[in-house]
Design a protein around this motif. Sequence first.
Motif, PDB file in Angstrom:
ATOM      1  N   TYR A   1      12.236 -11.236   1.785  1.00  0.00           N
ATOM      2  CA  TYR A   1      12.885  -9.697   2.245  1.00  0.00           C
ATOM      3  C   TYR A   1      13.489  -9.165   1.036  1.00  0.00           C
ATOM      4  N   PHE A   2      14.216 -10.024   0.354  1.00  0.00           N
ATOM      5  CA  PHE A   2      14.937  -9.468  -0.867  1.00  0.00           C
ATOM      6  C   PHE A   2      14.052  -9.016  -2.011  1.00  0.00           C
TER       7      PHE A   2
ATOM      8  N   VAL B   1      15.307 -19.347   5.270  1.00  0.00           N
ATOM      9  CA  VAL B   1      15.686 -19.027   3.740  1.00  0.00           C
ATOM     10  C   VAL B   1      14.556 -18.517   3.047  1.00  0.00           C
ATOM     11  N   GLY B   2      13.210 -19.013   3.333  1.00  0.00           N
ATOM     12  CA  GLY B   2      12.194 -18.419   2.522  1.00  0.00           C
ATOM     13  C   GLY B   2      11.922 -16.900   3.120  1.00  0.00           C
TER      14      GLY B   2
ATOM     15  N   VAL C   1      10.966  -8.046  -1.303  1.00  0.00           N
ATOM     16  CA  VAL C   1      10.188  -6.866  -1.003  1.00  0.00           C
ATOM     17  C   VAL C   1      11.063  -5.590  -1.235  1.00  0.00           C
ATOM     18  N   PHE C   2      12.448  -5.855  -0.817  1.00  0.00           N
ATOM     19  CA  PHE C   2      13.475  -4.776  -0.938  1.00  0.00           C
ATOM     20  C   PHE C   2      13.520  -4.410  -2.594  1.00  0.00           C
ATOM     21  N   VAL C   3      13.553  -5.202  -3.246  1.00  0.00           N
ATOM     22  CA  VAL C   3      13.628  -4.886  -4.649  1.00  0.00           C
ATOM     23  C   VAL C   3      12.356  -4.117  -5.146  1.00  0.00           C
ATOM     24  N   LEU C   4      11.274  -4.607  -4.655  1.00  0.00           N
ATOM     25  CA  LEU C   4       9.924  -3.874  -4.915  1.00  0.00           C
ATOM     26  C   LEU C   4       9.825  -2.399  -4.529  1.00  0.00           C
ATOM     27  N   ILE C   5      10.388  -2.250  -3.436  1.00  0.00           N
ATOM     28  CA  ILE C   5      10.488  -0.800  -2.704  1.00  0.00           C
ATOM     29  C   ILE C   5      11.338  -0.036  -3.500  1.00  0.00           C
ATOM     30  N   ALA C   6      12.454  -0.494  -4.117  1.00  0.00           N
ATOM     31  CA  ALA C   6      13.419   0.175  -4.802  1.00  0.00           C
ATOM     32  C   ALA C   6      12.666   0.241  -6.139  1.00  0.00           C
ATOM     33  N   GLN C   7      11.944  -0.336  -6.853  1.00  0.00           N
ATOM     34  CA  GLN C   7      11.531  -0.181  -8.204  1.00  0.00           C
ATOM     35  C   GLN C   7      10.204   0.658  -7.792  1.00  0.00           C
ATOM     36  N   ILE C   8       9.506   0.690  -6.849  1.00  0.00           N
ATOM     37  CA  ILE C   8       8.576   1.920  -6.405  1.00  0.00           C
ATOM     38  C   ILE C   8       9.154   3.042  -6.459  1.00  0.00           C
ATOM     39  N   PHE C   9      10.062   3.384  -5.745  1.00  0.00           N
ATOM     40  CA  PHE C   9      10.949   4.718  -5.646  1.00  0.00           C
ATOM     41  C   PHE C   9      11.542   5.217  -7.302  1.00  0.00           C
ATOM     42  N   ALA C  10      11.595   3.903  -8.080  1.00  0.00           N
ATOM     43  CA  ALA C  10      12.224   4.298  -9.311  1.00  0.00           C
ATOM     44  C   ALA C  10      11.271   4.677 -10.342  1.00  0.00           C
TER      45      ALA C  10
END
Length: 109
Positions: free
Chosen positions: A44-45, A38-39, A47-56
């Motif tokens: 992972y989620f 679960v951790g 980091v997924f949001v971090l990558i999305a924010q970096i691209f934005a």
Amino acid sequence: MRLHGSAAPLAQQRPQHGSCHHVEHAEAGEQWVITQRVGELSQYFLVFVLIAQIFAKVPALNTLEPATRQAAFGIAQVVTLLAFVVAAIWATRALRARRLVAAVPPERI
């Protein structure tokens, strides 16, 4: 102390030496594995949001054409997912190795 009723047969039954401890240890190990998974999933989620924010937010990535940006974003997410899967497999193998070592009685080492 004398037991009466339905508790008397239960008091006479004794588990084999160490079996209760083994069951408790196995349940605790399974709970730890579930907690770890679960951790990893929540990490992972994040980091997924971090990558999305970096691209934005990063201007160099934001100026890419939409098709190129989507492809780069997809590649970054797949690489991240693969890294997390490899880390989970590595952690599971390390945990199994520790359990095997812990299962060997000290007199056999």
